[in-house]
Write a protein that holds these residues in place. Structure first.
Motif, PDB file in Angstrom:
ATOM      1  N   GLU A   1      15.416  19.451   5.299  1.00 38.02           N
ATOM      2  CA  GLU A   1      15.623  20.190   4.063  1.00 38.02           C
ATOM      3  C   GLU A   1      14.308  20.329   3.322  1.00 38.02           C
ATOM      4  O   GLU A   1      13.461  19.439   3.343  1.00 38.02           O
ATOM      5  N   LEU A   2      14.157  21.462   2.676  1.00 39.55           N
ATOM      6  CA  LEU A   2      12.960  21.695   1.888  1.00 39.55           C
ATOM      7  C   LEU A   2      13.098  21.004   0.546  1.00 39.55           C
ATOM      8  O   LEU A   2      14.169  21.001  -0.050  1.00 39.55           O
ATOM      9  N   PRO A   3      12.039  20.386   0.023  1.00 42.34           N
ATOM     10  CA  PRO A   3      12.117  19.700  -1.250  1.00 42.34           C
ATOM     11  C   PRO A   3      12.387  20.660  -2.393  1.00 42.34           C
ATOM     12  O   PRO A   3      11.994  21.820  -2.354  1.00 42.34           O
ATOM     13  N   GLN A   4      13.062  20.147  -3.429  1.00 40.62           N
ATOM     14  CA  GLN A   4      13.394  20.961  -4.584  1.00 40.62           C
ATOM     15  C   GLN A   4      12.341  20.773  -5.660  1.00 40.62           C
ATOM     16  O   GLN A   4      11.708  19.727  -5.769  1.00 40.62           O
ATOM     17  N   THR A   5      12.179  21.785  -6.456  1.00 40.84           N
ATOM     18  CA  THR A   5      11.241  21.690  -7.563  1.00 40.84           C
ATOM     19  C   THR A   5      12.014  21.612  -8.862  1.00 40.84           C
ATOM     20  O   THR A   5      13.080  22.196  -9.009  1.00 40.84           O
ATOM     21  N   SER A   6      11.462  20.879  -9.794  1.00 39.78           N
ATOM     22  CA  SER A   6      12.116  20.784 -11.084  1.00 39.78           C
ATOM     23  C   SER A   6      11.220  20.071 -12.060  1.00 39.78           C
ATOM     24  O   SER A   6      10.308  19.357 -11.699  1.00 39.78           O
ATOM     25  N   GLY A   7      11.562  20.215 -13.320  1.00 40.70           N
ATOM     26  CA  GLY A   7      10.907  19.434 -14.351  1.00 40.70           C
ATOM     27  C   GLY A   7      11.886  18.472 -14.952  1.00 40.70           C
ATOM     28  O   GLY A   7      11.983  18.347 -16.153  1.00 40.70           O
ATOM     29  N   GLY A   8      12.684  17.812 -14.108  1.00 41.53           N
ATOM     30  CA  GLY A   8      13.764  16.940 -14.549  1.00 41.53           C
ATOM     31  C   GLY A   8      13.248  15.782 -15.371  1.00 41.53           C
ATOM     32  O   GLY A   8      12.076  15.442 -15.399  1.00 41.53           O
ATOM     33  N   THR A   9      14.183  15.126 -16.070  1.00 43.29           N
ATOM     34  CA  THR A   9      13.840  14.007 -16.923  1.00 43.29           C
ATOM     35  C   THR A   9      13.387  12.831 -16.080  1.00 43.29           C
ATOM     36  O   THR A   9      13.821  12.652 -14.949  1.00 43.29           O
ATOM     37  N   LYS A  10      12.534  12.015 -16.651  1.00 42.05           N
ATOM     38  CA  LYS A  10      12.034  10.848 -15.975  1.00 42.05           C
ATOM     39  C   LYS A  10      13.060   9.729 -16.064  1.00 42.05           C
ATOM     40  O   LYS A  10      13.905   9.698 -16.939  1.00 42.05           O
ATOM     41  N   GLY A  11      12.933   8.770 -15.135  1.00 45.40           N
ATOM     42  CA  GLY A  11      13.854   7.647 -15.151  1.00 45.40           C
ATOM     43  C   GLY A  11      15.044   7.870 -14.242  1.00 45.40           C
ATOM     44  O   GLY A  11      15.190   8.921 -13.617  1.00 45.40           O
ATOM     45  N   LEU A  12      15.899   6.879 -14.160  1.00 41.59           N
ATOM     46  CA  LEU A  12      17.036   6.877 -13.262  1.00 41.59           C
ATOM     47  C   LEU A  12      18.311   7.134 -14.061  1.00 41.59           C
ATOM     48  O   LEU A  12      18.714   6.319 -14.886  1.00 41.59           O
ATOM     49  N   SER A  13      18.962   8.284 -13.832  1.00 45.53           N
ATOM     50  CA  SER A  13      20.178   8.611 -14.562  1.00 45.53           C
ATOM     51  C   SER A  13      21.356   7.807 -14.027  1.00 45.53           C
ATOM     52  O   SER A  13      21.315   7.257 -12.920  1.00 45.53           O
ATOM     53  N   LEU A  14      22.442   7.778 -14.792  1.00 43.04           N
ATOM     54  CA  LEU A  14      23.608   7.006 -14.395  1.00 43.04           C
ATOM     55  C   LEU A  14      24.217   7.539 -13.113  1.00 43.04           C
ATOM     56  O   LEU A  14      24.621   6.763 -12.242  1.00 43.04           O
ATOM     57  N   ARG A  15      24.269   8.857 -12.963  1.00 40.70           N
ATOM     58  CA  ARG A  15      24.856   9.417 -11.747  1.00 40.70           C
ATOM     59  C   ARG A  15      23.996   9.163 -10.524  1.00 40.70           C
ATOM     60  O   ARG A  15      24.477   9.230  -9.402  1.00 40.70           O
ATOM     61  N   ALA A  16      22.695   8.866 -10.745  1.00 33.28           N
ATOM     62  CA  ALA A  16      21.822   8.536  -9.620  1.00 33.28           C
ATOM     63  C   ALA A  16      22.110   7.145  -9.070  1.00 33.28           C
ATOM     64  O   ALA A  16      21.631   6.802  -7.985  1.00 33.28           O
ATOM     65  N   VAL A  17      22.884   6.349  -9.809  1.00 33.88           N
ATOM     66  CA  VAL A  17      23.190   5.000  -9.343  1.00 33.88           C
ATOM     67  C   VAL A  17      24.032   5.049  -8.069  1.00 33.88           C
ATOM     68  O   VAL A  17      23.852   4.227  -7.167  1.00 33.88           O
ATOM     69  N   ILE A  18      24.943   6.026  -7.971  1.00 40.43           N
ATOM     70  CA  ILE A  18      25.857   6.065  -6.822  1.00 40.43           C
ATOM     71  C   ILE A  18      25.113   6.241  -5.507  1.00 40.43           C
ATOM     72  O   ILE A  18      25.253   5.411  -4.599  1.00 40.43           O
ATOM     73  N   PRO A  19      24.293   7.293  -5.337  1.00 37.87           N
ATOM     74  CA  PRO A  19      23.589   7.426  -4.053  1.00 37.87           C
ATOM     75  C   PRO A  19      22.615   6.296  -3.784  1.00 37.87           C
ATOM     76  O   PRO A  19      22.448   5.866  -2.641  1.00 37.87           O
ATOM     77  N   ASN A  20      21.975   5.781  -4.839  1.00 34.56           N
ATOM     78  CA  ASN A  20      21.043   4.681  -4.615  1.00 34.56           C
ATOM     79  C   ASN A  20      21.762   3.380  -4.295  1.00 34.56           C
ATOM     80  O   ASN A  20      21.228   2.533  -3.573  1.00 34.56           O
ATOM     81  N   ALA A  21      22.991   3.219  -4.803  1.00 33.86           N
ATOM     82  CA  ALA A  21      23.794   2.066  -4.420  1.00 33.86           C
ATOM     83  C   ALA A  21      24.171   2.148  -2.942  1.00 33.86           C
ATOM     84  O   ALA A  21      24.216   1.128  -2.237  1.00 33.86           O
ATOM     85  N   ILE A  22      24.440   3.372  -2.457  1.00 40.10           N
ATOM     86  CA  ILE A  22      24.734   3.554  -1.025  1.00 40.10           C
ATOM     87  C   ILE A  22      23.499   3.208  -0.195  1.00 40.10           C
ATOM     88  O   ILE A  22      23.597   2.570   0.868  1.00 40.10           O
ATOM     89  N   THR A  23      22.323   3.609  -0.674  1.00 39.83           N
ATOM     90  CA  THR A  23      21.088   3.259   0.022  1.00 39.83           C
ATOM     91  C   THR A  23      20.904   1.753   0.073  1.00 39.83           C
ATOM     92  O   THR A  23      20.528   1.189   1.109  1.00 39.83           O
ATOM     93  N   ALA A  24      21.185   1.078  -1.050  1.00 38.24           N
ATOM     94  CA  ALA A  24      21.078  -0.384  -1.078  1.00 38.24           C
ATOM     95  C   ALA A  24      22.079  -1.024  -0.121  1.00 38.24           C
ATOM     96  O   ALA A  24      21.772  -2.024   0.538  1.00 38.24           O
ATOM     97  N   ALA A  25      23.279  -0.433  -0.042  1.00 35.20           N
ATOM     98  CA  ALA A  25      24.273  -0.945   0.903  1.00 35.20           C
ATOM     99  C   ALA A  25      23.802  -0.790   2.338  1.00 35.20           C
ATOM    100  O   ALA A  25      24.009  -1.679   3.179  1.00 35.20           O
ATOM    101  N   ALA A  26      23.154   0.341   2.639  1.00 36.38           N
ATOM    102  CA  ALA A  26      22.604   0.544   3.979  1.00 36.38           C
ATOM    103  C   ALA A  26      21.525  -0.494   4.284  1.00 36.38           C
ATOM    104  O   ALA A  26      21.461  -1.036   5.400  1.00 36.38           O
ATOM    105  N   LEU A  27      20.690  -0.781   3.304  1.00 36.86           N
ATOM    106  CA  LEU A  27      19.660  -1.796   3.478  1.00 36.86           C
ATOM    107  C   LEU A  27      20.281  -3.162   3.758  1.00 36.86           C
ATOM    108  O   LEU A  27      19.866  -3.874   4.687  1.00 36.86           O
ATOM    109  N   CYS A  28      21.286  -3.524   2.966  1.00 34.06           N
ATOM    110  CA  CYS A  28      21.952  -4.811   3.163  1.00 34.06           C
ATOM    111  C   CYS A  28      22.641  -4.878   4.521  1.00 34.06           C
ATOM    112  O   CYS A  28      22.633  -5.927   5.185  1.00 34.06           O
TER     113      CYS A  28
END
Length: 274
Positions: free
Chosen positions: A16-43
């Protein structure tokens, strides 16, 4: 001008081609779900090492396979939720390096390669290092505008999760047949080094976007996937063997397909110059 990576993640899929944006900095609440899945994969990947230390080989392999399944959905969920982040991209690359590089190397070493203490460990190190190099190459190229393989719908080399799955192919055969030849450390050391080379190679390999079945076979494809899932439940080791061998057999065809696309592009450029 290079593209902004601020919204890539948990890891932008390699096809996939990367997306461009001027999104807000930091980790939003909805970003917790996919990153929690990543952490589960790591574990899951690292827990495979724990199972291997206890000699529970089948659980160790399935833990790495589960990590691969989780890795396949975290980025897609992030894009579905519009929750891509630079944090997620870095976390996913780190998780991939540990789950599909370090964990398979240690599991394979404990299973068979430790009978060749020096050469076996070097083979395990080669696999882990090549996995890390592959992921580093992906991160380094993510801002590049010109990526011939990706623009044609292909990947460069064997992806890390598939590399881990292919590395375990002798184990699948050993579990399915019980033949001691498949646990021979010298043979497995060479096999692991070969898979490591395929991960960092520049050969074109199929991605999901390059696999586009015709409309008239889609129902058959759905039935095939259902039967494949049933086969995984009934005969997991033979089924995983067939999947691994099938992927290896598809690699020459991927090279042929990519070669045809390169020829078409070269012909189009030639016509454009005239």
């Amino acid at each position: 001008m290079s593209e902004d990576r601020s919204r890539i993640g948990p890891k932008s899929a390699e096809d996939e081609l990367p997306q461009t944006s001027g999104g807000t900095k930091g980790l939003s609440l909805r970003a917790v779900i996919p990153n929690a899945i990543t952490a589960a994969a790591l574990c899951s990947g690292l827990t495979g090492i724990r199972f291997a230390i206890g000699g529970d080989w089948d659980a160790a392999i399935f833990a790495v396979i589960l990590a691969g399944l989780l890795d396949g959905i975290d980025g897609r969920i992030a894009r579905l939720l519009k929750a891509q982040s630079r944090f997620g991209a870095e976390l996913d690359s780190l998780a991939d390096s540990l789950s599909f590089g370090m964990a398979p190397a240690i599991i394979f070493y404990l299973w068979t390669l430790q009978d060749l203490p020096r050469l076996g460990w070097l083979a395990a190190l080669a696999f882990a290092i090549c996995c890390a190099l592959r992921l580093a190459r992906f991160n380094a190229q993510i801002d590049m505008d010109e990526q011939p393989h990706k623009s044609a719908g292909f990947l460069t080399g064997v992806p890390a999760p598939l590399g881990a799955g292919l590395a375990f192919l002798p184990f699948y055969l050993w579990m399915a047949t019980g033949e001691p030849i498949f646990r021979e450390p010298a043979v497995n050391a060479l096999w692991m080094v070969a898979i490591a080379f395929l991960m960092i190679s520049n050969i074109a390999t199929f991605s999901w976007t390059s696999l586009r079945p015709r409309r008239n076979v889609r129902l058959e494809l759905i039935a095939f996937v259902g039967l494949l899932f049933a086969a995984l439940l009934l005969e997991p080791w033979w089924t995983l063997t067939v999947i691994g061998v099938g992927y290896l057999l598809l690699m020459p065809y991927a090279l042929f397909r990519y070669g045809k696309i390169k020829q078409q592009r070269a012909a189009a450029r030639g016509e454009g110059v005239q």
